[in-house]
Design a protein around this motif. Structure first.
Motif, PDB file in Angstrom:
ATOM      1  N   ILE A   1       0.855  -1.192   0.000  1.00 53.16           N
ATOM      2  CA  ILE A   1       0.000   0.000   0.000  1.00 53.16           C
ATOM      3  C   ILE A   1       0.891   1.241   0.000  1.00 53.16           C
ATOM      4  O   ILE A   1       1.831   1.343   0.802  1.00 53.16           O
TER       5      ILE A   1
ATOM      6  N   ASP B   1       0.668   5.746  -0.892  1.00 50.32           N
ATOM      7  CA  ASP B   1      -0.252   6.860  -1.120  1.00 50.32           C
ATOM      8  C   ASP B   1      -0.368   7.254  -2.591  1.00 50.32           C
ATOM      9  O   ASP B   1      -1.448   7.619  -3.060  1.00 50.32           O
TER      10      ASP B   1
ATOM     11  N   THR C   1      -3.398   4.655  -2.837  1.00 53.78           N
ATOM     12  CA  THR C   1      -4.551   5.122  -2.072  1.00 53.78           C
ATOM     13  C   THR C   1      -5.102   6.459  -2.550  1.00 53.78           C
ATOM     14  O   THR C   1      -6.317   6.627  -2.688  1.00 53.78           O
ATOM     15  N   ARG C   2      -4.240   7.426  -2.826  1.00 56.03           N
ATOM     16  CA  ARG C   2      -4.708   8.792  -3.091  1.00 56.03           C
ATOM     17  C   ARG C   2      -4.524   9.261  -4.533  1.00 56.03           C
ATOM     18  O   ARG C   2      -5.326  10.021  -5.061  1.00 56.03           O
TER      19      ARG C   2
ATOM     20  N   LEU D   1      -7.515   3.314  -5.020  1.00 61.77           N
ATOM     21  CA  LEU D   1      -8.618   3.587  -4.095  1.00 61.77           C
ATOM     22  C   LEU D   1      -9.269   4.942  -4.306  1.00 61.77           C
ATOM     23  O   LEU D   1     -10.438   5.141  -3.960  1.00 61.77           O
TER      24      LEU D   1
ATOM     25  N   LYS E   1      -8.743   7.615  -2.612  1.00 66.75           N
ATOM     26  CA  LYS E   1      -9.090   8.051  -1.262  1.00 66.75           C
ATOM     27  C   LYS E   1      -9.086   9.578  -1.192  1.00 66.75           C
ATOM     28  O   LYS E   1      -8.134  10.232  -1.609  1.00 66.75           O
TER      29      LYS E   1
ATOM     30  N   ALA F   1     -13.505   4.239   0.857  1.00 66.04           N
ATOM     31  CA  ALA F   1     -12.207   3.730   0.406  1.00 66.04           C
ATOM     32  C   ALA F   1     -11.767   2.539   1.262  1.00 66.04           C
ATOM     33  O   ALA F   1     -11.232   1.552   0.742  1.00 66.04           O
TER      34      ALA F   1
ATOM     35  N   LEU G   1     -11.069  -1.268  -0.043  1.00 71.26           N
ATOM     36  CA  LEU G   1      -9.839  -1.992   0.258  1.00 71.26           C
ATOM     37  C   LEU G   1     -10.155  -3.330   0.933  1.00 71.26           C
ATOM     38  O   LEU G   1      -9.567  -4.367   0.594  1.00 71.26           O
TER      39      LEU G   1
ATOM     40  N   SER H   1       1.016   5.606   4.467  1.00 72.82           N
ATOM     41  CA  SER H   1      -0.140   4.731   4.256  1.00 72.82           C
ATOM     42  C   SER H   1      -0.331   3.755   5.425  1.00 72.82           C
ATOM     43  O   SER H   1      -1.306   3.009   5.454  1.00 72.82           O
TER      44      SER H   1
ATOM     45  N   LEU I   1      -3.844   3.844   7.070  1.00 70.37           N
ATOM     46  CA  LEU I   1      -4.919   3.101   6.410  1.00 70.37           C
ATOM     47  C   LEU I   1      -4.819   1.617   6.764  1.00 70.37           C
ATOM     48  O   LEU I   1      -5.843   0.956   6.993  1.00 70.37           O
TER      49      LEU I   1
END
Length: 358
Positions: free
Chosen positions: A6, A8, A38-39, A57, A59, A67, A71, A89, A92
């Motif tokens: 994972i 960001d 993620t972002r 994601l 996010k 989000a 996941l 991350s 998360l």
């Protein structure tokens, strides 16, 4: 094992590159290897191995319930056993652990300002530390910090490692003269200390005006980047220092260069240095982070304190004046990387650690 990385974003940074490197390398080693951005996506998206299962994601905020549920669905669908969270991350991963307590979660600490660890914010890290089954640190300072400041258990130092990039459409052509180029692979961030590089470039222009500097790394369009551009003009270096932004064809860029440098005032273990070695480049770097563990002074490169512009210049001139020395240093650094910093050796230690301790 079934592991997802994972991160960001997939912008071209050190932590981001390592998340992709782990996912890609593990794809040939374990039952399932996944990667979650993620972002934000970015240029490293094109470097993801087709064997890696990928999820973006998108996010939007720190506590984005939708989000988190996406996941969770990805994890359940793919029967994931381990979450390997890079840099920020980790939070998360912690939230996911609350709703999927059976998961093994790992925090990978890439913190770059490790010359200034005494000022590192640690409240959230302390509050969540007990939820992590293990911590990976990219240098010994970060390993000690997690053990002492966070009282973290099961902390291991694993160095970063370079990999050959996948086929890329970019084909950057560097300016300047063949055989007289100096490259720096570093995003335009304060810790990379491009001001030192510009001081050296200003001095080198007086003695070797035909040698040029090539700065490859993401431009964040911020105050620091603006100051770099202003200094290039103030120092009259428009024909000696060139900015290229973020690029993916690293090997192609390095093959056009004779010398590679890093002028950082703080580092973990920069992937750029390992890439320099993989391409047999002669280097001058600063004595920060884990770089002194890779570069042995006058054996496989030159290494200097981060405030020594004159000495940095002197070492550069030594390399410029001696093609044989450049070749010898490049070969020696390559051998160092092959001995201690290959994907194969690091992943073997990583998997043994997971099987033995998690």
């Amino acid at each position: 094992m079934r592991i997802i990385q994972i991160i960001d974003s997939l912008e071209a940074g050190g932590a981001e590159r390592m998340a992709v490197n782990y996912a890609n390398t593990l794809a040939d080693e374990i039952e399932f290897s996944g990667l979650v951005a993620t972002r934000k996506e970015g240029t490293l998206f094109n470097q993801i191995n087709p064997k890696v299962s990928y999820l973006f994601l998108n996010k939007k905020e720190q506590l984005d319930l939708a989000a988190i549920l996406r996941l969770r669905s990805f994890v359940l669908k793919n029967k994931v056993t381990h979450i390997h969270a890079h840099s920020t991350s980790f939070f998360l991963a912690f939230l996911l652990k609350l709703i999927c307590p059976y998961l093994k979660i790992i925090r990978h600490d890439h913190y770059g300002n490790n010359e200034f660890l005494e000022t590192r914010p640690n409240f959230v890290l302390k509050q969540t530390a007990s939820f992590f089954n293990g911590v990976i640190a990219v240098n010994q300072k970060l390993k000690n910090w997690s053990e002492v400041q966070l009282k973290a258990n099961n902390v291991i130092y694993l160095p970063n490692f370079p990999v050959k990039e996948l086929g890329d459409d970019d084909h950057t052509i560097l300016k300047g003269l063949d055989g007289k180029r100096i490259v720096s692979l570093a995003n335009l961030r304060e810790q990379k200390n491009h001001f030192l590089l510009l001081k050296v470039a200003k001095k080198l222009k007086q003695s070797h005006a035909d040698w040029t500097f090539h700065l490859v790394g993401k431009d964040f369009k911020d105050k620091y980047a603006a100051q770099i551009k202003e200094l290039i003009i103030d120092y009259d270096l428009e024909n000696n220092v060139f900015l290229y932004g973020s690029k993916q064809d690293v090997e192609n860029i390095l093959n056009q260069s004779s010398i590679a440098v890093l002028t950082s005032q703080s580092e973990g273990l920069p992937v750029a240095l390992l890439e320099y070695g993989l391409c047999k480049k002669a280097v001058v770097v600063t004595k920060v982070g884990e770089m002194p563990m890779v570069v042995q002074h006058k054996i496989n490169g030159f290494i200097v304190d981060s405030d020594e512009a004159d000495l940095f210049y002197e070492f550069l001139v030594n390399l410029i004046s001696n093609m044989e020395l450049r070749s010898d240093f490049g070969k020696a650094l390559y051998n160092t990387i092959q001995a201690d910093y290959t994907a194969e050796s690091v992943i073997k230690k990583y998997l043994n650690w997971l099987q033995s301790n998690l």
